[in-house]
Design an enzyme around this catalytic site. Structure first.
Site, PDB file in Angstrom:
ATOM      1  N   SER A 207       4.312  -1.205   6.867  1.00  0.00           N
ATOM      2  CA  SER A 207       4.752  -0.914   5.513  1.00  0.00           C
ATOM      3  C   SER A 207       3.695  -0.122   4.778  1.00  0.00           C
ATOM      4  O   SER A 207       2.547  -0.047   5.189  1.00  0.00           O
ATOM      5  CB  SER A 207       5.022  -2.215   4.763  1.00  0.00           C
ATOM      6  OG  SER A 207       3.783  -2.844   4.520  1.00  0.00           O
ATOM      7  N   LYS A 208       4.147   0.449   3.668  1.00  0.00           N
ATOM      8  CA  LYS A 208       3.298   1.295   2.852  1.00  0.00           C
ATOM      9  C   LYS A 208       2.062   0.562   2.340  1.00  0.00           C
ATOM     10  O   LYS A 208       1.026   1.160   2.136  1.00  0.00           O
ATOM     11  CB  LYS A 208       4.124   1.763   1.654  1.00  0.00           C
ATOM     12  CG  LYS A 208       4.183   3.258   1.567  1.00  0.00           C
ATOM     13  CD  LYS A 208       4.898   3.681   0.336  1.00  0.00           C
ATOM     14  CE  LYS A 208       4.329   5.041   0.016  1.00  0.00           C
ATOM     15  NZ  LYS A 208       5.218   6.078  -0.117  1.00  0.00           N
ATOM     16  N   ARG A 209       2.222  -0.734   2.144  1.00  0.00           N
ATOM     17  CA  ARG A 209       1.137  -1.477   1.520  1.00  0.00           C
ATOM     18  C   ARG A 209      -0.174  -1.421   2.316  1.00  0.00           C
ATOM     19  O   ARG A 209      -1.240  -1.478   1.772  1.00  0.00           O
ATOM     20  CB  ARG A 209       1.543  -2.935   1.293  1.00  0.00           C
ATOM     21  CG  ARG A 209       1.779  -3.250  -0.167  1.00  0.00           C
ATOM     22  CD  ARG A 209       2.470  -4.572  -0.348  1.00  0.00           C
ATOM     23  NE  ARG A 209       3.836  -4.504   0.150  1.00  0.00           N
ATOM     24  CZ  ARG A 209       4.396  -5.441   0.884  1.00  0.00           C
ATOM     25  NH1 ARG A 209       3.722  -6.511   1.219  1.00  0.00           N
ATOM     26  NH2 ARG A 209       5.638  -5.313   1.298  1.00  0.00           N
TER      27      ARG A 209
END
Ligand code: GLU
Length: 474
Positions: free
Chosen positions: A244-246
């Site tokens: 994920s982007k996180r």
């Protein structure tokens, strides 16, 4: 039958590396079979509309070498087609309008959860007769269309990666196929489109595997043959959570902007969930087309490891520097985005740093000292095993010898031999002469070797920087 695959992203404004892998595998399978690779824009989620997303997507795919064949299908332009199919499904009793309000559905869900049941639509509107349906529609009540899951059946499917699947229809929910705004849901729209586009292989992320039985029921209700299904293993963060982007960059555009090479990124993602059956790692797109096979896709999630991507990128940079040619010219153009310098310098900068970088954006900082020599402290010139006296002596000798050195011989090996000679003649250790030359030219303790720097800067700039260093010591 001609193989036809499709990449069907929702336009989010960027291309996720997981989607890049999906696009790539679809491309490879189509090309390997001399088939067609189509692009479909799945933009029926009005809330997630992003201006310009479609153009940027096509742009990125093209940059990556995965330009789609034929016309691009855009779902939002096809609402009447979905509606027609929905009408047919209703007529054939495979679907029905549902007037349940959000509040009712929420309460139903809570009750089911309280009784430890799997939440599922309870079928209230399934029982409405056509007269009541018509009345409620005439009254202007809002409704969705649900698919009517047949009773007491087993849905069987076969996935090319995950194998046989069988699900009892009692475990399936009467899912929504048309929303109250008349937009279709993904489940319905993609089946209708895949049929119309004559897709032979549906290759997509594993997250869609649980919905496959629903999709198969739609094919059956429409009286259509199934395509082959091939679900791709999830991409994971190193901690095994879903990528994920996180946890860092996931957008292809961000990687490109940071100076990762498209080819390196593509090569790396090809190996996420697929392998060639041996330990080869470097593949061009053409080689991948020849080698790719669905049998070699694994089921286990694949970790996206930035260190491995860095390795690929560094390999590609070195390879291209070595091979030269058109790809080298392209590389130079990319370098110039990070280090705006005259072309002759860019060549030299790549030669100096090419073997030391993971991506081109690192050049920006690394090459700073070439344009702007920092005001380094005089003590930096003195190597830890040397002293001021010897350092000054070393630099003076270097200045004298380099000043007399024929510019036409100004070349790495010859410069190296010459400085070595001076050092041994005057009983100086490398730290007394090579070290201060490095600092004089770079203003840094860590840099490419002093000889590489001398060659890069050439006589005039080298002598001027050595003179500045001597002045600092006096
Ligand atoms: N729009 C879906 C997605 O982006 C496509 C899935 C599919 O390929 O069928 O995940």
């Amino acid at each position: 039958m001609k193989v036809k695959t499709r990449f069907a992203p929702s336009p989010t404004g960027y291309l996720h590396v997981g989607s890049l892998r999906t696009a790539l595998f679809n491309y490879l399978w189509a090309k390997r079979n001399k088939g067609e690779f189509a692009l479909r824009i799945e933009d029926t989620d009005k809330e997630r509309f992003v201006e310009g997303a479609q153009e940027s997507l096509i742009n990125t795919l093209t940059k990556m070498g995965l330009a789609p064949d034929g016309n691009i299908m855009v779902q939002s332009t096809r609402l009447n087609i979905y509606q027609k199919n929905v009408d047919k499904l209703i007529k054939d009793k495979h679907a029905y309008p549902c007037f349940c309000t959000a509040e009712r559905l929420e309460k139903m869900r809570q009750d089911q959860q309280a009784q430890k049941q799997v939440p599922k639509y309870d079928g209230l509107c399934r029982k409405l007769d056509s007269k009541e349906v018509q009345e409620r529609i005439n009254q202007g009540q809002s409704y969705v269309i649900r698919f009517k899951i047949p009773e007491d059946q087993i849905v069987k499917a076969e996935d090319l990666v995950y194998g046989k699947i069988s699900v009892k229809t009692e475990d399936l929910d009467d899912f929504i196929i048309l929303k109250s705004d008349k937009y279709p849901t993904y489940h319905l729209a993609h089946v209708i489109d895949d049929i119309e586009m004559k897709i032979t292989h549906v290759i997509r992320g594993e997250e869609w595997l649980p919905s496959l039985p629903k999709h198969i029921l739609i094919y059956q209700a429409l009286g259509q043959k199934l395509p082959a299904f091939c679900h791709l293993p999830l991409l994971l963060n190193p901690d095994k959570s879903k990528l994920s982007k996180r946890q860092g960059d996931v957008a292809v555009e961000d990687f490109l902007a940071k100076g990762y090479l498209g080819q390196a990124l593509l090569n790396y993602v090809a190996l996420l969930g697929w392998n060639p059956g041996d330990d080869r790692e470097l593949f061009t797109l053409d080689q991948l087309v020849k080698e790719f096979s669905i049998e070699r896709i694994n089921k286990a999630g694949a970790v996206f490891d930035i260190n491995k991507l860095n390795w690929f990128n560094a390999e590609y940079i070195r390879l291209i520097i070595k091979q030269g040619g058109a790809r080298y010219e392209q590389l130079i153009e990319q370098v110039e985005k990070f280090v705006p310098a005259a072309k002759e310098k860019t060549d030299g900068i790549l030669k100096l740093f090419g073997s030391r970088i993971n991506n081109l954006s690192e050049l920006k900082e690394m090459s700073q000292f070439i344009f702007n020599l920092a005001d380094y402290p005089a003590e930096m010139l003195v190597f830890k095993k040397s002293d001021l006296e010897k350092t000054k002596h070393g630099l003076d000798l270097a200045l004298g010898a380099l000043g007399k050195f024929e510019p036409k011989f100004w070349q790495e090996e010859k410069l190296n031999a010459m400085i070595q000679n001076v050092a041994s003649e005057h009983k100086l250790s490398p730290g007394d002469i090579f070290w201060p030359i490095r600092v004089a030219l770079s203003g840094q303790e860590k840099s490419p070797s002093p000889i590489e720097l001398l060659e890069f800067f050439g006589p005039e700039e080298s002598l001027s920087r050595i003179k500045q260093a001597i002045a600092k010591l006096n």
